[in-house]
Scaffold this motif. Sequence first.
Motif, PDB file in Angstrom:
ATOM      1  N   ALA A 190     -19.439  10.435  28.329  1.00 37.77           N
ATOM      2  CA  ALA A 190     -19.443   8.877  28.386  1.00 37.77           C
ATOM      3  C   ALA A 190     -20.612   8.223  29.040  1.00 37.77           C
ATOM      4  O   ALA A 190     -21.364   7.284  28.690  1.00 37.77           O
ATOM      5  N   VAL A 191     -21.134   8.905  29.990  1.00 42.71           N
ATOM      6  CA  VAL A 191     -22.180   8.245  30.807  1.00 42.71           C
ATOM      7  C   VAL A 191     -23.642   8.695  30.013  1.00 42.71           C
ATOM      8  O   VAL A 191     -24.410   7.502  29.949  1.00 42.71           O
ATOM      9  N   SER A 192     -23.861   9.951  29.597  1.00 45.36           N
ATOM     10  CA  SER A 192     -24.915  10.031  28.693  1.00 45.36           C
ATOM     11  C   SER A 192     -24.951   9.177  27.399  1.00 45.36           C
ATOM     12  O   SER A 192     -26.093   8.966  27.046  1.00 45.36           O
ATOM     13  N   GLY A 193     -23.690   9.142  26.869  1.00 39.36           N
ATOM     14  CA  GLY A 193     -23.433   8.321  25.615  1.00 39.36           C
ATOM     15  C   GLY A 193     -23.942   6.852  25.871  1.00 39.36           C
ATOM     16  O   GLY A 193     -24.524   6.104  25.168  1.00 39.36           O
ATOM     17  N   TRP A 194     -23.335   6.453  27.028  1.00 38.64           N
ATOM     18  CA  TRP A 194     -23.737   4.975  27.247  1.00 38.64           C
ATOM     19  C   TRP A 194     -25.290   4.842  27.452  1.00 38.64           C
ATOM     20  O   TRP A 194     -25.915   3.837  27.064  1.00 38.64           O
ATOM     21  N   MET A 195     -25.875   5.853  28.311  1.00 39.92           N
ATOM     22  CA  MET A 195     -27.188   5.422  28.438  1.00 39.92           C
ATOM     23  C   MET A 195     -28.113   5.716  27.261  1.00 39.92           C
ATOM     24  O   MET A 195     -29.074   4.835  27.196  1.00 39.92           O
ATOM     25  N   ALA A 196     -27.846   6.426  26.426  1.00 37.99           N
ATOM     26  CA  ALA A 196     -28.408   6.428  25.033  1.00 37.99           C
ATOM     27  C   ALA A 196     -28.417   5.307  24.290  1.00 37.99           C
ATOM     28  O   ALA A 196     -29.483   4.813  23.800  1.00 37.99           O
ATOM     29  N   LYS A 197     -27.447   4.642  24.484  1.00 38.36           N
ATOM     30  CA  LYS A 197     -27.087   3.426  23.512  1.00 38.36           C
ATOM     31  C   LYS A 197     -27.907   2.380  24.431  1.00 38.36           C
ATOM     32  O   LYS A 197     -28.688   1.500  23.922  1.00 38.36           O
ATOM     33  N   ALA A 198     -27.592   2.301  25.717  1.00 41.74           N
ATOM     34  CA  ALA A 198     -28.541   1.250  26.441  1.00 41.74           C
ATOM     35  C   ALA A 198     -30.007   1.361  26.580  1.00 41.74           C
ATOM     36  O   ALA A 198     -30.797   0.449  26.491  1.00 41.74           O
ATOM     37  N   VAL A 209     -20.111  15.017  23.368  1.00 41.09           N
ATOM     38  CA  VAL A 209     -19.050  14.554  22.821  1.00 41.09           C
ATOM     39  C   VAL A 209     -17.601  14.863  23.393  1.00 41.09           C
ATOM     40  O   VAL A 209     -17.658  16.038  23.722  1.00 41.09           O
ATOM     41  N   ALA A 210     -16.732  13.943  23.628  1.00 40.65           N
ATOM     42  CA  ALA A 210     -15.567  14.191  24.238  1.00 40.65           C
ATOM     43  C   ALA A 210     -14.514  13.353  23.885  1.00 40.65           C
ATOM     44  O   ALA A 210     -14.571  12.532  22.965  1.00 40.65           O
ATOM     45  N   GLY A 211     -13.110  13.674  23.904  1.00 38.19           N
ATOM     46  CA  GLY A 211     -12.083  13.144  23.312  1.00 38.19           C
ATOM     47  C   GLY A 211     -10.869  13.697  24.429  1.00 38.19           C
ATOM     48  O   GLY A 211     -11.081  14.482  25.272  1.00 38.19           O
ATOM     49  N   GLU A 212      -9.910  12.721  24.094  1.00 37.84           N
ATOM     50  CA  GLU A 212      -8.574  13.057  25.157  1.00 37.84           C
ATOM     51  C   GLU A 212      -7.579  13.418  23.956  1.00 37.84           C
ATOM     52  O   GLU A 212      -7.318  12.540  23.145  1.00 37.84           O
ATOM     53  N   ASP A 232     -11.049   8.787  21.377  1.00 40.06           N
ATOM     54  CA  ASP A 232     -12.654   8.776  22.032  1.00 40.06           C
ATOM     55  C   ASP A 232     -12.490   7.705  23.106  1.00 40.06           C
ATOM     56  O   ASP A 232     -13.620   7.165  23.724  1.00 40.06           O
ATOM     57  N   GLY A 233     -11.385   6.930  23.425  1.00 42.31           N
ATOM     58  CA  GLY A 233     -11.376   6.056  24.392  1.00 42.31           C
ATOM     59  C   GLY A 233     -11.684   4.621  23.622  1.00 42.31           C
ATOM     60  O   GLY A 233     -11.811   3.465  24.534  1.00 42.31           O
ATOM     61  N   SER A 234     -11.963   4.316  22.529  1.00 43.24           N
ATOM     62  CA  SER A 234     -12.328   2.948  21.977  1.00 43.24           C
ATOM     63  C   SER A 234     -11.302   2.394  21.762  1.00 43.24           C
ATOM     64  O   SER A 234      -9.922   2.616  21.543  1.00 43.24           O
ATOM     65  N   ALA A 235     -11.444   1.060  21.913  1.00 43.08           N
ATOM     66  CA  ALA A 235     -10.428  -0.169  21.633  1.00 43.08           C
ATOM     67  C   ALA A 235     -10.207  -0.488  20.323  1.00 43.08           C
ATOM     68  O   ALA A 235      -9.511  -1.274  19.993  1.00 43.08           O
ATOM     69  N   ARG A 236     -10.939  -0.083  19.403  1.00 42.10           N
ATOM     70  CA  ARG A 236     -11.037  -0.498  18.274  1.00 42.10           C
ATOM     71  C   ARG A 236      -9.537  -0.276  17.262  1.00 42.10           C
ATOM     72  O   ARG A 236      -8.963   0.756  17.325  1.00 42.10           O
ATOM     73  N   PRO A 237      -9.076  -1.438  16.914  1.00 42.40           N
ATOM     74  CA  PRO A 237      -7.733  -1.499  16.137  1.00 42.40           C
ATOM     75  C   PRO A 237      -7.727  -0.273  15.019  1.00 42.40           C
ATOM     76  O   PRO A 237      -8.924  -0.181  14.228  1.00 42.40           O
ATOM     77  N   GLY A 238      -6.694   0.613  14.951  1.00 46.68           N
ATOM     78  CA  GLY A 238      -6.923   1.539  13.740  1.00 46.68           C
ATOM     79  C   GLY A 238      -5.786   2.524  14.185  1.00 46.68           C
ATOM     80  O   GLY A 238      -4.704   2.306  15.171  1.00 46.68           O
TER      81      GLY A 238
END
Length: 529
Positions: A190-198, A209-212, A232-238
């Motif tokens: 999550a940290v590395s993915g956020w930093m890449a995006k930032a 890549v991670a999931g629960e 993946d922790g996303s809040a996207r409706p679906g």
Amino acid sequence: MTDLAPVRRALLSVSDKTGLVDLGKALAKRDVELLSTGGSARTLRDAGLDVKDVAEVTGFPEMMDGRVKTLHPMVHGGLLALRDNDDHVAAMDEHGIGDIDLLVVNLYPFEETVARGADYDTCIENIDIGGPAMIRAAAKNHAFVNVVVDVEDYEALLAELDANDGQTTYAFRQKLALNAYARTGAYDAAVSGWMAKALGETAPRRRAVAGELAQTLRYGENPHQAAAFYTDGSARPGVATARQMQGKELSYNNINDTDAAFELVSEFAASDGPACAIIKHANPCGVARADTLKEAYMRAFDCDRTSAFGGIIALNQPLDAATAEEIAGIFTEVVIAPGADEAAMAIFAQKKNLRLLTTDGLADPAEAALMLKQVSGGYLVQDKDSGQVSADDLKVVTKRAPSDQEMADMLFAWKVAKHVKSNAIVYVNNGATVGVGAGQMSRVDSCLIAARKAEDMAAELGLSAPLTQGSVVASDAFFPFPDGLLTAAEAGATAVIQPGGSMRDDEVIAAADKAGLAMVLTGMRHFRH
């Protein structure tokens, strides 16, 4: 190492205090000494528990706004020491290091901080350092140490202690260690993915890549394939965030198809009127808009009634009783919608195997996201296809310009074609699909299949001619030759929307002019494999 290891001393340091007091009381009742830090220690002490601050153990106060508190040999020695190694035991005795048999840690809420849109510096401050270090130490030493990182494991821990007279088995500690490493791995991802995006890194050197785990599935696409569903922790409706209101457990294929259905229907905003998409094997077999949800469903159903049997239905507005009554008339696997009223749910309650999912909203078709596909030896990563076009983006290339109705239908068809497997051909008439050709190796074959389905439905509905007469047609990619376009014209299409870009565009345009067709180019294709 022995199978059973006693729990006499525990370190509890958690961000999420859910269940902490009850766990502390249960451990104290079992004569477990409690160590803790900061807010966790205050919470336990306020509940009347006897707690020793880690600062007492280390001889150093918490400092640097709590950044430094557990990174100390008195803590890590207690977690890492091998209890059956004489040198380790001697070192502990020499330096006054006590065993820590149980570590209970959950991490700073980094993922939640990112999800609420916090700024860069706030996100950085919510990166946990001491927690992951302790978790990894305890997990490595699972021969002797228990490490709990999830609130839902508190009860299992206490049950294990009760079953083994205050001890835990090696198999139990192994499972806890597995969960612990998975948690720190997901946290770092999550940290590395956020930093890449930032930082705007679209292709970082390494991508984690991670999931629960959300659900263990009975099997995958076929009964001989094991499968599970991870979020993946996303809040996207679906489908991943929906509430299942009734029905059997979702299968692998149900989840895959329901996702396809909901992503498609989300192309049509609720404010633009009711819309319905029916999916079979991840391809749409009917999509329509209308004045009412019931009519939208019936028009979508009339595109291909045969394929709709046992399909997935997605709606862009809450399910009402009139629509539910119609849907209940045939076998349907799943219905997914932003909501459902009480009358609709009462009707569906008579269909115990029908799954009803509600999402409290539509997905944003323009939202940026990453798509991953596994290939042998690696992954392909790409941006989600969030491409959109409006009437202003279209280029009319034929002598005849489309009418207003043709333009509206072409834009509708283009949205549907985006969700059809390539080669994709979609015929639309008055806001409803009337023929869909999907996944063919030849674009001409897709045109023919879609037209034939329209002919079959005309016969079933008792129509004098298939609804492709007077329709528009969308192609997800350019027509490489005039033959596909002429096949669509023979089926009755009067207007065409396609990306353009073929080296034979001039030939295709000339063929359209000769056939009296209107044609527009999008400059954007929608391959979907």
